[in-house]
Design an enzyme around this catalytic site. Structure first.
Site, PDB file in Angstrom:
ATOM      1  N   ASN A  10       2.999  -1.875  12.458  1.00  0.00           N
ATOM      2  CA  ASN A  10       3.932  -2.017  13.587  1.00  0.00           C
ATOM      3  C   ASN A  10       3.657  -3.355  14.264  1.00  0.00           C
ATOM      4  O   ASN A  10       2.660  -3.508  14.970  1.00  0.00           O
ATOM      5  CB  ASN A  10       3.701  -0.851  14.571  1.00  0.00           C
ATOM      6  CG  ASN A  10       4.533  -1.000  15.832  1.00  0.00           C
ATOM      7  OD1 ASN A  10       5.476  -1.802  15.886  1.00  0.00           O
ATOM      8  ND2 ASN A  10       4.188  -0.226  16.858  1.00  0.00           N
ATOM      9  N   LYS A  12       5.299  -4.692  16.642  1.00  0.00           N
ATOM     10  CA  LYS A  12       5.706  -4.712  18.064  1.00  0.00           C
ATOM     11  C   LYS A  12       6.521  -5.983  18.335  1.00  0.00           C
ATOM     12  O   LYS A  12       7.319  -6.381  17.497  1.00  0.00           O
ATOM     13  CB  LYS A  12       4.483  -4.601  18.975  1.00  0.00           C
ATOM     14  CG  LYS A  12       3.547  -3.471  18.532  1.00  0.00           C
ATOM     15  CD  LYS A  12       2.508  -3.132  19.533  1.00  0.00           C
ATOM     16  CE  LYS A  12       1.570  -2.075  18.954  1.00  0.00           C
ATOM     17  NZ  LYS A  12       0.699  -1.476  19.917  1.00  0.00           N
ATOM     18  N   HIS A  96       7.321   5.914  19.908  1.00  0.00           N
ATOM     19  CA  HIS A  96       6.032   5.224  20.060  1.00  0.00           C
ATOM     20  C   HIS A  96       5.605   5.351  21.531  1.00  0.00           C
ATOM     21  O   HIS A  96       6.436   5.325  22.437  1.00  0.00           O
ATOM     22  CB  HIS A  96       6.169   3.760  19.655  1.00  0.00           C
ATOM     23  CG  HIS A  96       4.851   3.064  19.611  1.00  0.00           C
ATOM     24  ND1 HIS A  96       4.225   2.598  20.748  1.00  0.00           N
ATOM     25  CD2 HIS A  96       4.023   2.778  18.572  1.00  0.00           C
ATOM     26  CE1 HIS A  96       3.070   2.058  20.395  1.00  0.00           C
ATOM     27  NE2 HIS A  96       2.925   2.150  19.089  1.00  0.00           N
ATOM     28  N   GLU A  98       4.412   3.379  23.573  1.00  0.00           N
ATOM     29  CA  GLU A  98       4.882   2.292  24.463  1.00  0.00           C
ATOM     30  C   GLU A  98       6.326   2.536  24.876  1.00  0.00           C
ATOM     31  O   GLU A  98       6.720   2.246  26.009  1.00  0.00           O
ATOM     32  CB  GLU A  98       4.702   0.937  23.760  1.00  0.00           C
ATOM     33  CG  GLU A  98       3.227   0.542  23.721  1.00  0.00           C
ATOM     34  CD  GLU A  98       2.836  -0.367  22.565  1.00  0.00           C
ATOM     35  OE1 GLU A  98       3.730  -0.946  21.919  1.00  0.00           O
ATOM     36  OE2 GLU A  98       1.624  -0.473  22.301  1.00  0.00           O
ATOM     37  N   GLU A 168      -0.813   9.451  17.335  1.00  0.00           N
ATOM     38  CA  GLU A 168      -1.373   8.256  17.956  1.00  0.00           C
ATOM     39  C   GLU A 168      -1.878   8.592  19.354  1.00  0.00           C
ATOM     40  O   GLU A 168      -1.107   8.580  20.315  1.00  0.00           O
ATOM     41  CB  GLU A 168      -0.296   7.174  18.063  1.00  0.00           C
ATOM     42  CG  GLU A 168       0.258   6.747  16.726  1.00  0.00           C
ATOM     43  CD  GLU A 168       0.749   5.306  16.777  1.00  0.00           C
ATOM     44  OE1 GLU A 168       0.189   4.482  16.062  1.00  0.00           O
ATOM     45  OE2 GLU A 168       1.672   5.014  17.544  1.00  0.00           O
ATOM     46  N   GLY A 174      -4.337   0.078  20.850  1.00  0.00           N
ATOM     47  CA  GLY A 174      -4.566  -1.264  21.382  1.00  0.00           C
ATOM     48  C   GLY A 174      -5.811  -1.381  22.237  1.00  0.00           C
ATOM     49  O   GLY A 174      -5.999  -2.378  22.927  1.00  0.00           O
ATOM     50  N   SER A 214      -6.008   1.806  16.887  1.00  0.00           N
ATOM     51  CA  SER A 214      -7.133   0.926  16.583  1.00  0.00           C
ATOM     52  C   SER A 214      -7.689   1.118  15.182  1.00  0.00           C
ATOM     53  O   SER A 214      -8.905   1.080  14.976  1.00  0.00           O
ATOM     54  CB  SER A 214      -8.236   1.077  17.646  1.00  0.00           C
ATOM     55  OG  SER A 214      -7.741   0.719  18.921  1.00  0.00           O
TER      56      SER A 214
HETATM   57  C1  PEP Z   1       0.403   1.226  17.428  1.00  0.00           C
HETATM   58  O1  PEP Z   1       0.895   0.497  18.265  1.00  0.00           O
HETATM   59  O2  PEP Z   1       1.115   2.041  16.806  1.00  0.00           O
HETATM   60  C2  PEP Z   1      -1.028   1.119  17.180  1.00  0.00           C
HETATM   61  C3  PEP Z   1      -1.620   2.063  16.521  1.00  0.00           C
HETATM   62  O3  PEP Z   1      -1.644  -0.010  17.709  1.00  0.00           O
HETATM   63  P1  PEP Z   1      -3.176  -0.467  17.445  1.00  0.00           P
HETATM   64  O4  PEP Z   1      -3.430  -0.309  15.959  1.00  0.00           O
HETATM   65  O5  PEP Z   1      -3.204  -1.899  17.880  1.00  0.00           O
HETATM   66  O6  PEP Z   1      -4.044   0.418  18.241  1.00  0.00           O
END
Ligand code: PEP
Length: 252
Positions: A10, A12, A96, A98, A168, A174, A214
């Site tokens: 992703n 973003k 997601h 966000e 997630e 993040g 992460s």
């Molecule tokens: C995401 O935004 O779906 C995600 C898992 O981000 P990160 O891997 O940076 O934690």
């Protein structure tokens, strides 16, 4: 049941069209031989066509990061399923964290988006996850159940089979603080059990549940080695083709 691992990146709101093109050139030779892992990239809308042109033929999925449920209309700034497909997308991320936290996306809206994606021919990837306060307060299972029920209750068994779930945990996205493999496995097993009780054992055995939060080249193997973890949704570490390819290899 054998579930083919799936690793998705992703991006973003990162990468111009030129950067996306360079990325594709770098990624392709790194994942060329990885026949046993499905791979997808979620670029920003402006780079969907470039990514689809460069790597779509290699069997790599190209997903939007969001979609509106209406086929068209006066919805400034939004995008429809048909427009995503027109730009080369094969799937779409839905819900997601966000989008939920920063743009007010609700489970009700996600139920409509999920139905629209399925009807429109896009592979939907439903993101669910609890906040840190919910995990600390013992509310994880309730939160995940609410998100699953809110978005998926109306789906038939054959529709559920077309959905991918991405677990997630919001506290891991993040932050550099991944879930431990044990927490990921325990939570994925809970999600699979919740799918079994609502949609039957067959759906539960077939549906892919990705872990996101992460994931990095150095923790991917331990997370992806868990029996109910069928792949990864990768944010930050997917921006570098070498790192993303290393994570994809860990899934194989
Ligand atoms: C995401 O935004 O779906 C995600 C898992 O981000 P990160 O891997 O940076 O934690």
């Amino acid at each position: 049941m054998e579930r083919t691992p799936l690793v998705a990146g992703n991006w973003k709101m990162f990468k111009t069209r030129a950067e996306a093109a360079d990325y594709c050139s770098a990624l392709l030779p790194l994942v060329d031989e990885l026949d046993e892992v499905d791979i997808a990239i979620c670029p920003p809308y402006t780079a969907l066509d470039i990514v689809a042109e460069r790597i779509g033929d290699a069997g790599i999925g190209v997903w939007g990061q969001n979609v509106h449920d209406a086929p068209e209309g006066a919805f400034t700034g939004e995008i429809s399923c048909a427009m995503l497909i027109d730009a080369g997308a094969t799937g779409v991320l839905l819900g997601h964290s966000e989008r939920r936290a920063l743009f007010g996306e609700t489970d009700e809206a996600l139920a409509r988006k999920l139905a629209a994606a399925l009807a429109g021919g896009l592979e939907p990837v439903l993101c669910i996850g609890e906040s840190e306060a919910e995990r600390d307060g013992g509310e994880t299972e309730r939160r995940l159940s609410t998100q699953l029920d809110g978005a998926m209750t109306a789906l038939s068994g054959s529709q559920v089979l077309q959905v991918t779930i991405a677990y997630e945990p919001v506290w891991a996205i993040g932050t550099g603080r991944s879930a431990t493999p044990e927490i990921a496995q325990e939570t994925h097993a809970f999600i699979r059990g919740a799918i079994a009780s609502r949609h039957g054992e067959e759906c539960a055995a077939a549906i892919r549940i990705l872990y996101g939060g992460s994931v990095k080249p150095d923790n991917a193997a331990a997370l992806l080695g868990q029996p109910d973890v069928d792949g990864a949704l990768v944010g930050g570490a997917s921006l570098d083709p070498q790192g993303f390819a290393a994570i994809a290899r860990a899934a194989g």
